[in-house]
Design a protein around this motif. Structure first.
Motif, short mmCIF file in Angstrom:
data_model
loop_
_atom_site.label_atom_id
_atom_site.label_comp_id
_atom_site.label_asym_id
_atom_site.label_seq_id
_atom_site.Cartn_x
_atom_site.Cartn_y
_atom_site.Cartn_z
N LEU A 127 44.22 44.74 29.34
CA LEU A 127 44.62 43.43 29.84
C LEU A 127 44.89 43.48 31.33
O LEU A 127 44.55 42.55 32.07
CB LEU A 127 45.87 42.95 29.09
CG LEU A 127 45.67 42.50 27.64
CD1 LEU A 127 47.00 42.21 26.98
CD2 LEU A 127 44.76 41.28 27.57
N SER A 128 45.49 44.60 31.77
CA SER A 128 45.77 44.77 33.19
C SER A 128 44.48 44.84 34.00
O SER A 128 44.37 44.25 35.08
CB SER A 128 46.60 46.03 33.42
OG SER A 128 46.86 46.23 34.79
N LYS A 129 43.49 45.57 33.46
CA LYS A 129 42.19 45.69 34.14
C LYS A 129 41.48 44.33 34.19
O LYS A 129 40.88 43.98 35.20
CB LYS A 129 41.32 46.72 33.43
CG LYS A 129 41.78 48.16 33.62
CD LYS A 129 40.84 49.12 32.92
CE LYS A 129 41.28 50.57 33.14
NZ LYS A 129 40.38 51.53 32.46
N ASP A 130 41.56 43.59 33.07
CA ASP A 130 40.91 42.27 33.03
C ASP A 130 41.55 41.32 34.04
O ASP A 130 40.86 40.55 34.71
CB ASP A 130 41.01 41.69 31.62
CG ASP A 130 40.15 42.43 30.61
OD1 ASP A 130 39.24 43.17 31.06
OD2 ASP A 130 40.39 42.30 29.41
N GLU A 131 42.88 41.37 34.14
CA GLU A 131 43.59 40.51 35.08
C GLU A 131 43.24 40.88 36.52
O GLU A 131 43.07 40.02 37.38
CB GLU A 131 45.09 40.60 34.86
CG GLU A 131 45.88 39.59 35.71
CD GLU A 131 47.36 39.62 35.42
OE1 GLU A 131 47.92 40.73 35.39
OE2 GLU A 131 47.96 38.54 35.23
N ASN A 132 43.12 42.20 36.76
CA ASN A 132 42.77 42.67 38.10
C ASN A 132 41.37 42.19 38.48
O ASN A 132 41.15 41.74 39.61
CB ASN A 132 42.84 44.19 38.14
CG ASN A 132 42.60 44.74 39.53
OD1 ASN A 132 41.49 45.15 39.87
ND2 ASN A 132 43.63 44.76 40.35
N LEU A 133 40.42 42.27 37.53
CA LEU A 133 39.06 41.81 37.77
C LEU A 133 39.04 40.31 38.03
O LEU A 133 38.36 39.83 38.94
CB LEU A 133 38.16 42.16 36.59
CG LEU A 133 36.70 41.68 36.69
CD1 LEU A 133 36.01 42.31 37.89
CD2 LEU A 133 35.94 42.01 35.40
N SER A 134 39.81 39.57 37.22
CA SER A 134 39.89 38.12 37.42
C SER A 134 40.47 37.79 38.79
O SER A 134 40.04 36.84 39.45
CB SER A 134 40.77 37.48 36.33
OG SER A 134 40.20 37.65 35.05
N GLY A 135 41.43 38.62 39.22
CA GLY A 135 42.02 38.42 40.53
C GLY A 135 41.01 38.58 41.64
O GLY A 135 40.97 37.78 42.59
N PHE A 151 41.93 28.89 43.99
CA PHE A 151 41.35 30.18 43.60
C PHE A 151 42.05 31.33 44.31
O PHE A 151 42.30 32.38 43.70
CB PHE A 151 39.86 30.20 43.93
CG PHE A 151 39.04 29.29 43.08
CD1 PHE A 151 38.63 29.68 41.81
CD2 PHE A 151 38.67 28.03 43.54
CE1 PHE A 151 37.86 28.84 41.02
CE2 PHE A 151 37.91 27.19 42.76
CZ PHE A 151 37.50 27.58 41.49
N TRP A 152 42.37 31.14 45.59
CA TRP A 152 42.91 32.22 46.40
C TRP A 152 44.28 32.68 45.91
O TRP A 152 44.53 33.87 45.69
CB TRP A 152 42.98 31.79 47.86
CG TRP A 152 43.48 32.83 48.79
CD1 TRP A 152 44.59 32.77 49.58
CD2 TRP A 152 42.91 34.12 49.04
NE1 TRP A 152 44.74 33.92 50.30
CE2 TRP A 152 43.71 34.76 49.99
CE3 TRP A 152 41.78 34.77 48.54
CZ2 TRP A 152 43.43 36.04 50.46
CZ3 TRP A 152 41.51 36.06 49.01
CH2 TRP A 152 42.33 36.67 49.96
N TYR A 153 45.20 31.74 45.73
CA TYR A 153 46.55 32.11 45.29
C TYR A 153 46.55 32.68 43.88
O TYR A 153 47.32 33.59 43.56
CB TYR A 153 47.48 30.90 45.36
CG TYR A 153 48.05 30.66 46.75
CD1 TYR A 153 48.35 31.72 47.59
CD2 TYR A 153 48.29 29.38 47.22
CE1 TYR A 153 48.86 31.52 48.85
CE2 TYR A 153 48.80 29.16 48.48
CZ TYR A 153 49.10 30.23 49.30
OH TYR A 153 49.60 30.02 50.54
N LYS A 154 45.68 32.17 43.03
CA LYS A 154 45.58 32.72 41.68
C LYS A 154 45.08 34.15 41.73
O LYS A 154 45.58 35.03 41.02
CB LYS A 154 44.64 31.86 40.83
CG LYS A 154 44.58 32.29 39.36
CD LYS A 154 43.76 31.33 38.53
CE LYS A 154 43.77 31.72 37.06
NZ LYS A 154 42.97 30.79 36.23
N GLY A 155 44.10 34.41 42.59
CA GLY A 155 43.57 35.76 42.73
C GLY A 155 44.61 36.73 43.28
O GLY A 155 44.74 37.86 42.80
N LEU A 156 45.37 36.29 44.29
CA LEU A 156 46.41 37.15 44.87
C LEU A 156 47.49 37.47 43.86
O LEU A 156 48.01 38.59 43.81
CB LEU A 156 47.03 36.47 46.10
CG LEU A 156 46.16 36.34 47.35
CD1 LEU A 156 46.91 35.55 48.42
CD2 LEU A 156 45.76 37.70 47.89
#
Length: 294
Positions: A6-14, A235-240
């Protein structure tokens, strides 16, 4: 194991969300240049904040979003100062003295500024190698500009430097706040905070010859009002927030080259082979910062 995935998926989404944000931001300075060629920098700043603010208020009302709590107001005010007012106004003023290409190069310093504020305000502690790649990427971008022999203006350079500092602060504050308030909610409330000031200023600074503005000028104004000032930040703030301020913030190293490409298309500025070579180096630096971010 599941938590790690889940952490990897969130990082990729970021990284994906951050990349979309960077692409949208890349057209900001070329579009601003189109706008300030026909309108004053102050009026351009007011319009982009007012239009995006009205849109944000409408979206917040439709979504019935809860209001920020008391301890979120100061960070929101800092986002507003840095991203809604500071960077747009100072960069627009700088474009009176600098070419679009020269001003875009300063964006190469933005990841470092964001990372520094992320460390001091966000509590992030990247690996020392992270700073090596980050500084190297910034130096590559700045060095590229120097190698091109672009004529500089001290006033324009100072304005762009101040703009970058304020923008880095706004990015870091917004990313930290996104974790509790939500990405698009942060920029929306920051825009709404500025709205009571921007609407009266709109009528005060409204030029008499507004009808003489060309389609190119309105295109530039429309782009920075919708994409640079609102949609890109979603998109930017969600990614950060997903991938980390210092980590995903390094994607900004690619922004100058996307911006130069757009400047070449819309403003007919030359794109050299050197830019392609430096772009490859910057991409490697971004990969390095991603590897050593944690």
């Amino acid at each position: 194991m599941m938590t790690e995935q889940l952490s990897k998926d969130e990082n990729l989404s970021g990284w994906i969300n951050g990349f979309i944000g960077v692409v949208l931001f890349s057209g900001g300075l070329p579009a601003t240049k189109l706008a300030v060629m026909e309108m004053s920098p102050t009026f351009v700043t007011i319009v982009r904040a007012a239009v995006a603010g009205v849109l944000a208020l409408l979206v917040l009302w439709i979504g019935k979003e809860k209001r920020p709590v008391k301890n979120q107001l100061v960070p929101l005010l800092l986002v507003s100062i840095g991203c809604v007012i500071g960077f747009p106004l100072l960069s627009a003023l700088a474009l009176q003295y600098l070419t679009s290409a020269h001003s875009i190069v300063f964006l190469g310093m933005l990841p470092l500024a964001t990372a520094v504020f992320g460390v001091f305000r966000g509590g992030e502690r990247p690996h020392p190698a992270f700073w090596l790649f980050s500084v190297t990427g910034s130096v590559l971008v700045i060095g590229y500009a120097v190698a091109q022999g672009i004529s500089a203006s001290p006033v324009g350079d100072i304005l762009m430097l101040l703009a970058i500092i304020l923008c880095g602060m706004g990015y870091a504050e917004g990313a930290k706040l996104s974790k509790t308030l939500g990405g698009w909610q942060v920029i929306s409330w920051a825009l709404v905070l500025a709205l009571p000031v921007m609407i009266p200023l709109f009528f005060i600074y409204l030029p008499d010859d507004i009808g003489a503005v060309s389609a190119r000028g309105w295109f530039g104004m429309g782009y920075i009002s919708l994409f640079s000032m609102f949609i890109g930040f979603i998109f930017w703030y969600k990614g950060l927030a997903q991938g980390g301020i210092a980590t995903v913030g390094q994607l900004q190293l690619l922004q100058p080259f996307f911006g130069l490409g757009l400047a070449a298309y819309f403003l007919h500025e030359q794109v050299s082979l050197g830019m392609i070579g430096v772009t490859i180096g910057v991409i490697l630096c971004v990969a390095g910062t991603k590897r050593f971010a944690k």
